[in-house]
Design a protein around this motif. Structure first.
Motif, mmCIF file in Angstrom:
data_model
loop_
_atom_site.group_PDB
_atom_site.id
_atom_site.type_symbol
_atom_site.label_atom_id
_atom_site.label_comp_id
_atom_site.label_asym_id
_atom_site.label_seq_id
_atom_site.Cartn_x
_atom_site.Cartn_y
_atom_site.Cartn_z
ATOM 1 N N ARG A 255 11.617 3.301 -10.948
ATOM 2 C CA ARG A 255 10.660 3.891 -11.917
ATOM 3 C C ARG A 255 9.333 3.549 -11.759
ATOM 4 O O ARG A 255 8.304 4.611 -11.567
ATOM 5 C CB ARG A 255 11.103 3.463 -13.544
ATOM 6 C CG ARG A 255 10.053 4.003 -14.548
ATOM 7 C CD ARG A 255 10.660 3.796 -15.819
ATOM 8 N NE ARG A 255 10.591 2.317 -16.044
ATOM 9 C CZ ARG A 255 9.455 1.763 -16.444
ATOM 10 N NH1 ARG A 255 8.134 2.326 -16.312
ATOM 11 N NH2 ARG A 255 9.330 0.393 -16.536
ATOM 12 N N GLN A 256 9.086 2.272 -11.377
ATOM 13 C CA GLN A 256 7.549 1.825 -11.081
ATOM 14 C C GLN A 256 7.245 2.370 -9.573
ATOM 15 O O GLN A 256 5.946 2.892 -9.544
ATOM 16 C CB GLN A 256 7.624 0.297 -10.845
ATOM 17 C CG GLN A 256 7.658 -0.333 -12.144
ATOM 18 C CD GLN A 256 7.336 -1.738 -12.236
ATOM 19 O OE1 GLN A 256 6.374 -2.379 -11.729
ATOM 20 N NE2 GLN A 256 8.456 -2.740 -12.852
ATOM 21 N N LEU A 257 7.885 2.476 -8.733
ATOM 22 C CA LEU A 257 7.673 3.111 -7.466
ATOM 23 C C LEU A 257 7.277 4.761 -7.614
ATOM 24 O O LEU A 257 6.145 5.190 -7.289
ATOM 25 C CB LEU A 257 8.729 3.143 -6.482
ATOM 26 C CG LEU A 257 8.875 1.804 -5.489
ATOM 27 C CD1 LEU A 257 10.086 1.853 -4.856
ATOM 28 C CD2 LEU A 257 7.577 1.813 -4.516
ATOM 29 N N ALA A 258 8.163 5.367 -8.506
ATOM 30 C CA ALA A 258 7.929 6.753 -8.762
ATOM 31 C C ALA A 258 6.576 7.017 -9.252
ATOM 32 O O ALA A 258 5.836 7.956 -9.075
ATOM 33 C CB ALA A 258 9.091 7.335 -9.640
ATOM 34 N N MET A 259 6.310 6.092 -10.287
ATOM 35 C CA MET A 259 4.978 6.160 -11.148
ATOM 36 C C MET A 259 3.812 5.998 -10.283
ATOM 37 O O MET A 259 2.515 6.577 -10.570
ATOM 38 C CB MET A 259 5.017 5.550 -12.324
ATOM 39 C CG MET A 259 5.979 5.592 -13.360
ATOM 40 S SD MET A 259 6.060 4.671 -14.918
ATOM 41 C CE MET A 259 4.351 5.160 -15.405
ATOM 42 N N ARG A 260 3.822 5.054 -9.284
ATOM 43 C CA ARG A 260 2.777 4.739 -8.359
ATOM 44 C C ARG A 260 2.592 5.458 -7.279
ATOM 45 O O ARG A 260 1.447 5.548 -6.706
ATOM 46 C CB ARG A 260 2.963 2.972 -8.027
ATOM 47 C CG ARG A 260 2.858 2.201 -9.116
ATOM 48 C CD ARG A 260 2.800 0.543 -8.625
ATOM 49 N NE ARG A 260 1.777 0.448 -7.798
ATOM 50 C CZ ARG A 260 1.691 -0.193 -6.641
ATOM 51 N NH1 ARG A 260 2.866 -0.644 -6.101
ATOM 52 N NH2 ARG A 260 0.422 -0.457 -5.866
ATOM 53 N N GLY B 188 4.228 11.276 -1.622
ATOM 54 C CA GLY B 188 5.301 10.276 -1.277
ATOM 55 C C GLY B 188 6.466 10.462 -2.015
ATOM 56 O O GLY B 188 7.009 11.336 -2.972
ATOM 57 N N GLN B 189 7.570 9.847 -1.353
ATOM 58 C CA GLN B 189 8.969 9.975 -1.812
ATOM 59 C C GLN B 189 9.568 8.619 -1.867
ATOM 60 O O GLN B 189 9.452 7.664 -1.258
ATOM 61 C CB GLN B 189 9.777 10.844 -0.622
ATOM 62 C CG GLN B 189 9.026 12.199 -0.807
ATOM 63 C CD GLN B 189 9.660 13.226 -1.887
ATOM 64 O OE1 GLN B 189 10.737 12.892 -2.501
ATOM 65 N NE2 GLN B 189 8.629 14.181 -2.165
ATOM 66 N N VAL B 190 10.690 8.429 -2.927
ATOM 67 C CA VAL B 190 11.470 7.536 -3.062
ATOM 68 C C VAL B 190 12.796 7.890 -3.402
ATOM 69 O O VAL B 190 13.108 9.002 -4.089
ATOM 70 C CB VAL B 190 10.905 6.461 -4.371
ATOM 71 C CG1 VAL B 190 10.786 7.319 -5.652
ATOM 72 C CG2 VAL B 190 11.703 5.348 -4.340
ATOM 73 N N THR B 191 13.812 7.479 -2.672
ATOM 74 C CA THR B 191 15.163 7.752 -2.805
ATOM 75 C C THR B 191 16.029 6.459 -3.457
ATOM 76 O O THR B 191 15.778 5.209 -2.718
ATOM 77 C CB THR B 191 15.716 8.161 -1.514
ATOM 78 O OG1 THR B 191 15.004 9.082 -0.793
ATOM 79 C CG2 THR B 191 17.520 8.507 -1.550
ATOM 80 N N GLY B 192 16.887 6.667 -4.524
ATOM 81 C CA GLY B 192 17.524 5.528 -5.077
ATOM 82 C C GLY B 192 19.022 5.708 -4.727
ATOM 83 O O GLY B 192 19.497 7.014 -4.776
ATOM 84 N N PHE C 119 0.995 -1.223 -0.057
ATOM 85 C CA PHE C 119 0.068 -0.012 0.153
ATOM 86 C C PHE C 119 0.717 1.111 0.139
ATOM 87 O O PHE C 119 1.603 1.398 1.010
ATOM 88 C CB PHE C 119 -0.944 0.036 1.282
ATOM 89 C CG PHE C 119 -1.697 1.214 1.253
ATOM 90 C CD1 PHE C 119 -2.720 1.488 0.432
ATOM 91 C CD2 PHE C 119 -1.458 1.832 2.346
ATOM 92 C CE1 PHE C 119 -3.536 2.645 0.567
ATOM 93 C CE2 PHE C 119 -2.163 3.254 2.492
ATOM 94 C CZ PHE C 119 -3.222 3.429 1.549
ATOM 95 N N LEU C 120 0.639 2.220 -1.094
ATOM 96 C CA LEU C 120 1.601 3.305 -1.076
ATOM 97 C C LEU C 120 0.588 4.586 -0.899
ATOM 98 O O LEU C 120 -0.501 4.666 -1.467
ATOM 99 C CB LEU C 120 2.209 3.271 -2.507
ATOM 100 C CG LEU C 120 2.989 2.347 -2.741
ATOM 101 C CD1 LEU C 120 3.680 2.375 -4.309
ATOM 102 C CD2 LEU C 120 4.282 2.096 -1.927
ATOM 103 N N ASN C 121 0.930 5.625 -0.314
ATOM 104 C CA ASN C 121 0.336 6.836 -0.046
ATOM 105 C C ASN C 121 1.228 7.953 0.166
ATOM 106 O O ASN C 121 2.422 7.660 -0.157
ATOM 107 C CB ASN C 121 -0.694 6.516 1.305
ATOM 108 C CG ASN C 121 0.246 6.433 2.310
ATOM 109 O OD1 ASN C 121 1.225 6.543 2.956
ATOM 110 N ND2 ASN C 121 -0.613 5.675 3.366
ATOM 111 N N ASP C 122 0.600 8.958 0.488
ATOM 112 C CA ASP C 122 1.501 10.288 0.343
ATOM 113 C C ASP C 122 2.443 10.263 1.692
ATOM 114 O O ASP C 122 3.290 11.091 1.577
ATOM 115 C CB ASP C 122 0.569 11.351 0.325
ATOM 116 C CG ASP C 122 -0.411 11.461 1.591
ATOM 117 O OD1 ASP C 122 -0.305 10.596 2.480
ATOM 118 O OD2 ASP C 122 -1.034 12.374 1.718
ATOM 119 N N GLN C 123 2.360 9.497 2.615
ATOM 120 C CA GLN C 123 3.252 9.087 3.572
ATOM 121 C C GLN C 123 4.170 8.159 3.485
ATOM 122 O O GLN C 123 5.385 7.723 4.205
ATOM 123 C CB GLN C 123 2.495 8.889 4.869
ATOM 124 C CG GLN C 123 1.548 9.801 5.345
ATOM 125 C CD GLN C 123 2.014 11.251 5.580
ATOM 126 O OE1 GLN C 123 3.154 11.141 6.428
ATOM 127 N NE2 GLN C 123 1.687 12.174 5.104
#
Length: 238
Positions: free
Chosen positions: A89-94, A99-103, A71-75
């Motif tokens: 890429r898939q995380l960023a698009m979903r 929401g934030q993703v760090t690579g 479950f992905l949300n703005d937190q």
């Protein structure tokens, strides 16, 4: 430290080798008419095709299925260890707005960071993606900063084994209690990760096969997935 590149396991030379052996074997069969050469050619060409499928299509499909369980949300604060051809890429698009993703890319590939960030800007996803060079054995973030950690075919390249265990300790440090871990890697490596996470008290640890979508040339080199949840009280299990 090295991590997987766009090809996944290795840099593409392996698949070139499969097809080269296949072509040479077929040529030898044409000349000598010995069935052994035809068998070598067929196996090599099939293995090369399976490798390409996994690298170009299978791995992406597996990550799509795996991320669908989260479950992905703005937190969401996600960390991708060894990003490149992984789930970044898939995380960023979903991810929804907020929401934030760090690579994480290896320190010796720090020059790739601006190019990667340019890709996200072009895709209008720069507001939720950060790329940073770091050593997986010494992550620069504070404890409990992320609630999701993912890694695709990267951890097994940390050498030696003590380094991999240190990377898992760092993963555990930056992951908040109740956070999820999603790892896709070689079969033998996932068994090692499961043992380490069990000692750290992780719950709901599941190691699952991926079928031919995760074969690197054939069933003798499979990809497995590992999922786990960090306990709300991080107790070391003896």
């Amino acid at each position: 430290m090295q991590v997987s590149r766009e090809w996944g396991l290795g840099d593409g030379r392996q698949v070139v080798g499969w097809f080269l052996v296949g072509v040479v074997g077929f040529g030898a069969w044409v000349v000598f008419r010995q069935m052994g050469w035809l068998l070598v050619s067929g196996v090599s060409l099939v293995s090369g095709t399976i490798w390409l499928h996994t690298a170009w299509l299978g791995r992406e499909r597996l990550w799509r299925q795996l991320l669908a369980t989260v479950f992905l949300n703005d937190q969401t604060r996600a960390l991708d260890l060894g990003c490149g051809a992984g789930p970044l890429r898939q995380l960023a698009m979903r991810l929804p707005v907020g929401g934030q993703v760090t690579g994480v890319v290896p320190v010796d590939s720090a020059a790739r960071c601006p190019a990667l960030l340019s890709q996200w800007q072009a895709a209008d996803l720069a507001d939720r993606v950060t790329v940073q060079a770091a050593d997986l054995r010494d992550l620069p973030w504070r404890p409990n900063q992320f609630n999701l950690v993912v890694s695709s075919l990267a951890l097994h390249r940390v050498q030696p084994r003590a380094g991999r265990l240190q990377a898992l300790q760092e993963l555990n440090r930056v992951l908040a209690p109740g956070g999820r871990v999603l790892i896709m890697d070689r079969g033998f490596a996932c068994a090692e990760y499961r043992e380490a996470l069990q000692r750290l008290g992780y719950q709901d640890i599941q190691v699952t096969g991926t079928g031919y979508h995760g074969w690197w040339g054939g069933p003798w080199l499979p990809t497995l997935t590992l999922t786990a949840v960090k306990p709300h009280e991080g107790t070391l299990v003896s």
